[in-house]
Design an enzyme around this catalytic site. Sequence first.
Site, mmCIF file in Angstrom:
data_model
loop_
_atom_site.group_PDB
_atom_site.id
_atom_site.type_symbol
_atom_site.label_atom_id
_atom_site.label_comp_id
_atom_site.label_asym_id
_atom_site.label_seq_id
_atom_site.Cartn_x
_atom_site.Cartn_y
_atom_site.Cartn_z
ATOM 1 N N HIS A 181 -4.891 14.820 -8.887
ATOM 2 C CA HIS A 181 -5.188 13.418 -9.216
ATOM 3 C C HIS A 181 -4.279 12.879 -10.318
ATOM 4 C CE1 HIS A 181 -7.933 9.982 -9.683
ATOM 5 N NE2 HIS A 181 -8.310 10.312 -8.446
ATOM 6 N N ASN B 141 -2.441 13.083 -3.769
ATOM 7 C CA ASN B 141 -3.560 13.544 -4.619
ATOM 8 C C ASN B 141 -3.966 14.966 -4.251
ATOM 9 O OD1 ASN B 141 -4.117 11.537 -6.427
ATOM 10 N ND2 ASN B 141 -5.523 10.434 -5.093
ATOM 11 N N GLU C 273 -4.808 2.449 -4.333
ATOM 12 C CA GLU C 273 -3.330 2.555 -4.273
ATOM 13 C C GLU C 273 -2.733 1.315 -3.618
ATOM 14 O OE1 GLU C 273 -5.085 3.053 -1.839
ATOM 15 O OE2 GLU C 273 -4.056 3.800 -0.071
ATOM 16 N N ASP D 68 -1.973 9.620 -10.319
ATOM 17 C CA ASP D 68 -1.970 8.545 -11.342
ATOM 18 C C ASP D 68 -0.557 8.222 -11.785
ATOM 19 O OD1 ASP D 68 -4.645 8.379 -11.227
ATOM 20 O OD2 ASP D 68 -5.066 9.299 -13.177
ATOM 21 N N ASP E 88 0.853 -1.197 0.000
ATOM 22 C CA ASP E 88 0.000 0.000 0.000
ATOM 23 C C ASP E 88 0.886 1.243 0.000
ATOM 24 O OD1 ASP E 88 -3.136 0.651 0.841
ATOM 25 O OD2 ASP E 88 -1.686 2.213 1.408
HETATM 26 N N1 LIG Z 1 -4.823 9.438 -8.431
HETATM 27 C C1 LIG Z 1 -5.502 8.357 -8.069
HETATM 28 N N2 LIG Z 1 -5.917 8.210 -6.815
HETATM 29 C C2 LIG Z 1 -6.573 7.114 -6.449
HETATM 30 C C3 LIG Z 1 -6.855 6.099 -7.378
HETATM 31 N N3 LIG Z 1 -7.525 5.104 -6.736
HETATM 32 C C4 LIG Z 1 -7.645 5.505 -5.461
HETATM 33 N N4 LIG Z 1 -7.083 6.717 -5.265
HETATM 34 C C5 LIG Z 1 -6.996 7.526 -4.068
HETATM 35 O O1 LIG Z 1 -6.107 6.951 -3.123
HETATM 36 C C6 LIG Z 1 -6.424 7.494 -1.863
HETATM 37 C C7 LIG Z 1 -6.242 6.439 -0.828
HETATM 38 O O2 LIG Z 1 -6.375 7.088 0.406
HETATM 39 P P1 LIG Z 1 -6.353 6.347 1.791
HETATM 40 O O3 LIG Z 1 -7.080 5.058 1.693
HETATM 41 O O4 LIG Z 1 -6.791 7.308 2.839
HETATM 42 O O5 LIG Z 1 -4.875 5.963 2.002
HETATM 43 P P2 LIG Z 1 -3.574 6.859 2.173
HETATM 44 O O6 LIG Z 1 -3.835 8.295 1.984
HETATM 45 O O7 LIG Z 1 -2.553 6.263 1.232
HETATM 46 O O8 LIG Z 1 -3.189 6.593 3.628
HETATM 47 P P3 LIG Z 1 -2.421 5.340 4.178
HETATM 48 O O9 LIG Z 1 -2.738 4.176 3.319
HETATM 49 O O10 LIG Z 1 -2.959 5.148 5.563
HETATM 50 O O11 LIG Z 1 -0.993 5.660 4.171
HETATM 51 C C8 LIG Z 1 -7.834 7.998 -1.964
HETATM 52 O O12 LIG Z 1 -7.822 9.408 -1.876
HETATM 53 C C9 LIG Z 1 -8.300 7.593 -3.338
HETATM 54 O O13 LIG Z 1 -9.143 8.571 -3.930
HETATM 55 C C10 LIG Z 1 -6.411 6.281 -8.717
HETATM 56 O O14 LIG Z 1 -6.626 5.450 -9.606
HETATM 57 N N5 LIG Z 1 -5.753 7.414 -9.021
#
Ligand SMILES: Nc1nc2c(ncn2[C@@H]2O[C@H](COP(=O)(O)OP(=O)(O)OP(=O)(O)O)[C@@H](O)[C@H]2O)c(=O)[nH]1
Length: 375
Positions: A261, A256, A291, A265, A248
């Site tokens: 965004h 983001n 992610e 990506d 992760d």
């Molecule tokens: N740019 C982009 N963002 C994505 C995609 N899929 C998911 N996300 C974003 O990834 C973020 C994941 O956030 P969280 O689950 O809070 O995880 P984090 O911010 O990495 O925090 P931790 O995992 O605790 O370190 C979310 O804001 C989603 O919108 C994608 O395909 N592209």
Amino acid sequence: MTSSNRRVTQKTLQSLLLKRFGMAVATYFMIAALAAVALYQELFAVSASAVLVLLCITVVSQLAFLGLFVSGRNLRLGDPSLTEAQVLVGLGLLTILIAMLDKGRGSFLVIYPLTLLFGMFQLPPRVFFRCTALAFFGFVAINLYDAYVFSMSDPGIATLQVCSLGLVLFWLSLFASYMQSMRQRMRQRRLALQAHQETLRGMMRQLEDLAATDELTGLYNRRHFLRIAARELEGLTAKRSHGLALIDLDHFKGINDKHGHAVGDRVLQAFAGIASACLREGDIIARYGGEEFVLMVPNTDADAFMACCERVRLAFGETELAGVKVQNLSLSVGMTLMSMHDDLDEALQRADQALYRAKRTGRNRCIATWEQADA
Ligand SMILES: Nc1nc2c(ncn2[C@@H]2O[C@H](COP(=O)(O)OP(=O)(O)OP(=O)(O)O)[C@@H](O)[C@H]2O)c(=O)[nH]1
């Protein structure tokens, strides 16, 4: 074509040609039987010994063909089937036989089309037409010679025979060229069909790839990963283990939020490239969702798997994106080992718990379930 494939094809071709040659020899036997009847009926204008000489020439000519087929020398020639040569020899021998006959010529004329039938499907129309012309002019020459030496018994019948033979052979030429064009068309259709099939197969492959691939990163998607991971697990033997890791990206939401965004990506794509470069062929990495990524390393042990995940973690930490300064890129990894009869869902849960621990204890680290057990 490989040499063994070529050998098989040549063997099939030779046995086919030998079968056809056998048919020709059978036809010679039938004609010899017919000639014997004519000899018995005293229909020949020459002595029995002259007919015997012709028989010997026929046998020698067919033995020569047999020798070519059996030795495989025919394969070195332009047309390995020797169709034109066989038809020409057949027509020549028949013309001599007819020339030797006195009254029974009409009965032997039907053998001309029979001989030509051998070349109908094999010979190009031009060559086939040449053979029919030779047969016709051979017969005409016999009659002209008879007329020249005043030995023609019935000029009326001879004229009728020449005309009917000409008609039959002309019709046969037309029919042969029609058959050849039909074959050509069918071959073209078959080739077009093969090309369509190839295109369809390509499209199917593309569809399969699309269905298995994550569009953004180009890695396998979750569904495809689960399918191949289950297959790998089934093939696992008692003394071996597979490594399974959930990866992760840390604080991805922050990336983001701060850079947009599109940059998020690009970070995901960069991770995919780095992870693929760090892994070996046979290792399976896929986007698990958002992610989060999942990695399976077949046939590994705790140390090797830990080293592999650490390699990915360190490489990602050094990632630089062109044109954007994204600082402190890191990822957390939860690892487990799967042994024979393990359940994939349970193994994923174990890896998830290890990942949770990696996040909770400060991120940017690899935590393994076996370490939890040790702790
Ligand atoms: N740019 C982009 N963002 C994505 C995609 N899929 C998911 N996300 C974003 O990834 C973020 C994941 O956030 P969280 O689950 O809070 O995880 P984090 O911010 O990495 O925090 P931790 O995992 O605790 O370190 C979310 O804001 C989603 O919108 C994608 O395909 N592209």
